[in-house]
Motif scaffolding. Structure first.
Motif, short mmCIF file in Angstrom:
data_model
loop_
_atom_site.label_atom_id
_atom_site.label_comp_id
_atom_site.label_asym_id
_atom_site.label_seq_id
_atom_site.Cartn_x
_atom_site.Cartn_y
_atom_site.Cartn_z
N UNK A 79 0.83 -1.20 0.00
CA UNK A 79 0.00 0.00 0.00
C UNK A 79 0.87 1.25 0.00
N UNK A 80 1.91 1.22 0.84
CA UNK A 80 2.78 2.40 0.95
C UNK A 80 3.62 2.62 -0.31
N UNK A 81 4.06 1.53 -0.94
CA UNK A 81 4.93 1.63 -2.12
C UNK A 81 4.15 1.59 -3.43
N UNK A 82 2.80 1.53 -3.31
CA UNK A 82 1.93 1.53 -4.47
C UNK A 82 2.26 0.40 -5.43
N UNK A 83 2.30 -0.81 -4.89
CA UNK A 83 2.55 -2.00 -5.70
C UNK A 83 1.72 -3.14 -5.12
N UNK A 84 2.04 -4.35 -5.46
CA UNK A 84 1.31 -5.51 -4.94
C UNK A 84 2.23 -6.32 -4.03
N UNK A 85 1.66 -7.06 -3.06
CA UNK A 85 2.50 -7.89 -2.18
C UNK A 85 3.35 -8.89 -2.94
N UNK A 86 2.84 -9.40 -4.05
CA UNK A 86 3.58 -10.40 -4.82
C UNK A 86 4.87 -9.83 -5.42
N UNK A 87 4.93 -8.50 -5.58
CA UNK A 87 6.10 -7.88 -6.18
C UNK A 87 7.15 -7.50 -5.14
N UNK A 88 6.90 -7.84 -3.87
CA UNK A 88 7.80 -7.41 -2.80
C UNK A 88 8.59 -8.59 -2.22
N UNK A 89 9.72 -8.26 -1.63
CA UNK A 89 10.54 -9.22 -0.89
C UNK A 89 11.10 -8.52 0.34
N UNK A 90 11.44 -9.34 1.34
CA UNK A 90 12.04 -8.78 2.56
C UNK A 90 13.48 -9.28 2.64
N UNK A 91 14.41 -8.34 2.69
CA UNK A 91 15.84 -8.67 2.74
C UNK A 91 16.47 -7.89 3.89
N UNK A 92 17.00 -8.62 4.86
CA UNK A 92 17.68 -7.99 6.01
C UNK A 92 16.83 -6.92 6.69
N UNK A 93 15.55 -7.21 6.86
CA UNK A 93 14.68 -6.29 7.58
C UNK A 93 14.18 -5.13 6.77
N UNK A 94 14.36 -5.18 5.46
CA UNK A 94 13.90 -4.11 4.57
C UNK A 94 13.00 -4.72 3.51
N UNK A 95 11.82 -4.11 3.32
CA UNK A 95 10.91 -4.56 2.27
C UNK A 95 11.23 -3.77 1.01
N UNK A 96 11.44 -4.48 -0.10
CA UNK A 96 11.80 -3.80 -1.33
C UNK A 96 11.10 -4.45 -2.52
N UNK A 97 10.96 -3.66 -3.59
CA UNK A 97 10.38 -4.18 -4.82
C UNK A 97 11.40 -5.09 -5.48
N UNK A 98 10.96 -6.29 -5.87
CA UNK A 98 11.86 -7.23 -6.53
C UNK A 98 12.46 -6.62 -7.79
N UNK A 99 13.77 -6.66 -7.89
CA UNK A 99 14.44 -6.11 -9.06
C UNK A 99 14.60 -4.61 -9.03
#
Length: 423
Positions: free
Chosen positions: A184-204
């Protein structure tokens, strides 16, 4: 098994292999009930593969040459083997709670308590993997009756299977909420996100990112900016202004709670082998090698499992060769203090225990786990009896066994040989 092998003139491992449940027969239903009142069904395993690993680990196929060389030197050495299956992960349930704080740290709790099995480490690893956070950012508390008012307890090799699974499920609920809020905050979908070292980021596209602590702030829709995490969160707009800040099926905060209740128990398995030398004069028993192959499903922390095995082997050495409760003819315990009760010291426990793992995941829980608590001690008496028989050439029918008892059995065996088969 050893007696059958001797009667048939076959190798002891060959007789065992002929009687194994085969890998394609799992799950294997015994048609009985287990202690949990559920069907006694072995969930997974590969006994032939475990046996091959153990034989390689202890040089089983080469031991006949080693035995013959020792006999030529006047020494008595023998090798023993024992296999076991252990019911683990007994229900009925355990719970877990996972809470992400605004600092990004993760607090985990479960109802059962620890007696030094490494629960905090293993449970922290599970949450770190499930949430994609650094291991050092996870704090685990056991026996928390506030967070987990309902709990069963630590016994029957059940902690990892039961609480580990509950914590994993709770972490997955938390992760789902993390990705929903972040999307919601990044204006994308949950499927496009990943969590790496405590940070949520858009894949790629790691430039589009939001820290876990910031998401924890966004999960609690109070309009304040008292700390750095709150200030960071003010740049994001979350939620639909036409709807309530907290949906009817949601709650504030970034946390998850769940319970795991298994359909039935899991069944770990393993095999032990030991090489012993018995003194030809005093009948003292010396351990030359000890090897273990253990299958407790997927391993969370191999070092913790090996520590469990080490401790179990030490306990098994005591139970097979040293420890006993001695009563006189009046029923009076004669060795009620450590002045009289004989236990193994570090000098009696094998200096090196060779361990190999086989991982056949259980299909009964979300992590594929089986228990490991008694892995080192279950087959101890049988494996030592097998090795002593091999060294001495006569059957051992009672354990524990002391040098004086073995010496007496030697004399009895020699007397029978002198009297002949018809005595």
């Amino acid at each position: 098994m050893d007696a059958i092998a001797a009667y048939l003139g076959k190798d002891r491992t060959e007789v065992r292999a002929a009687n194994f449940i085969q890998p394609d027969e799992f799950p294997y239903d015994h048609g009985l009930l287990f202690q949990d009142g559920r069907p006694l069904i072995y969930d997974s395993g590969d006994f032939p593969a475990s046996l091959e690993k153990l034989k390689a680990l202890v040089d089983w196929d080469d031991f006949e040459r080693i035995r013959d060389e020792a006999r030529a030197e006047g020494r008595k050495v023998g090798i023993g083997i024992a296999c076991y299956v252990e019911g683990t992960g007994v229900g009925p349930y355990e719970g877990g709670h996972v809470h992400v704080e605004t600092s990004g740290k993760v607090k985990v709790s479960t109802g059962l308590t620890s007696q030094g099995q490494g629960h905090q480490t293993a449970f922290a690893q599970i949450v770190a993997d499930e949430l994609g956070v650094p291991f050092e950012d996870v704090e685990v508390v056991t026996g928390d009756t506030r967070r987990s008012p309902y709990s069963v307890g630590t016994f029957a090799s059940r902690a990892a299977v039961m609480s580990g699974s509950a914590i994993a499920l709770a972490a997955r609920k938390t992760r789902e909420k993390v990705l929903r809020i972040a999307a919601d905050a990044l204006e994308t979908t949950p499927e496009d996100l990943e969590i790496v070292n405590g940070v949520v980021q858009v894949k790629g596209a790691p430039g589009s990112r939001i820290e876990l602590g910031t998401i924890a702030v966004l999960s609690n829709p109070l309009r304040y900016a008292f700390d750095e995490a709150s200030k960071a969160a003010t740049q994001f707009v979350v939620g639909d202004p036409s709807k309530p800040p907290v949906a009817e099926d949601d709650e504030p905060g970034l946390e998850g709670r769940d319970y795991y209740s298994p359909p039935r128990s899991t069944f770990a398995n393993g095999m032990h082998a030991v090489v012993v030398e018995t003194d030809p004069d005093t009948a003292e028993i010396t351990i030359l090698r000890y090897a273990v192959v253990h299958d407790c499903g997927n391993l969370i922390n191999p070092l913790i499992v090996e520590g469990q095995v080490h401790g179990g082997v030490a306990q098994g050495v005591g139970g097979a060769l040293y420890e006993r409760m001695a009563y006189n003819e009046h029923g009076q315990l004669e060795n009620a203090s450590f002045m009289d009760f004989l236990m193994p010291y570090v000098s009696e426990v094998p200096k090196r225990i060779e361990i190999d793992h086989l991982e056949t995941p259980s299909p009964l829980n979300p992590l594929g786990l089986k228990g490991a608590g008694e892995a080192g001690v279950i087959p101890s008496a049988a494996v030592f009896a097998s090795a002593i028989e091999d060294a001495e050439g006569f059957p051992i029918t009672s354990m524990p066994i002391s040098p004086s008892e073995l010496f007496a059995l030697r004399l009895h065996h020699e007397q029978k040989l002198q009297e002949g088969p018809h005595a």
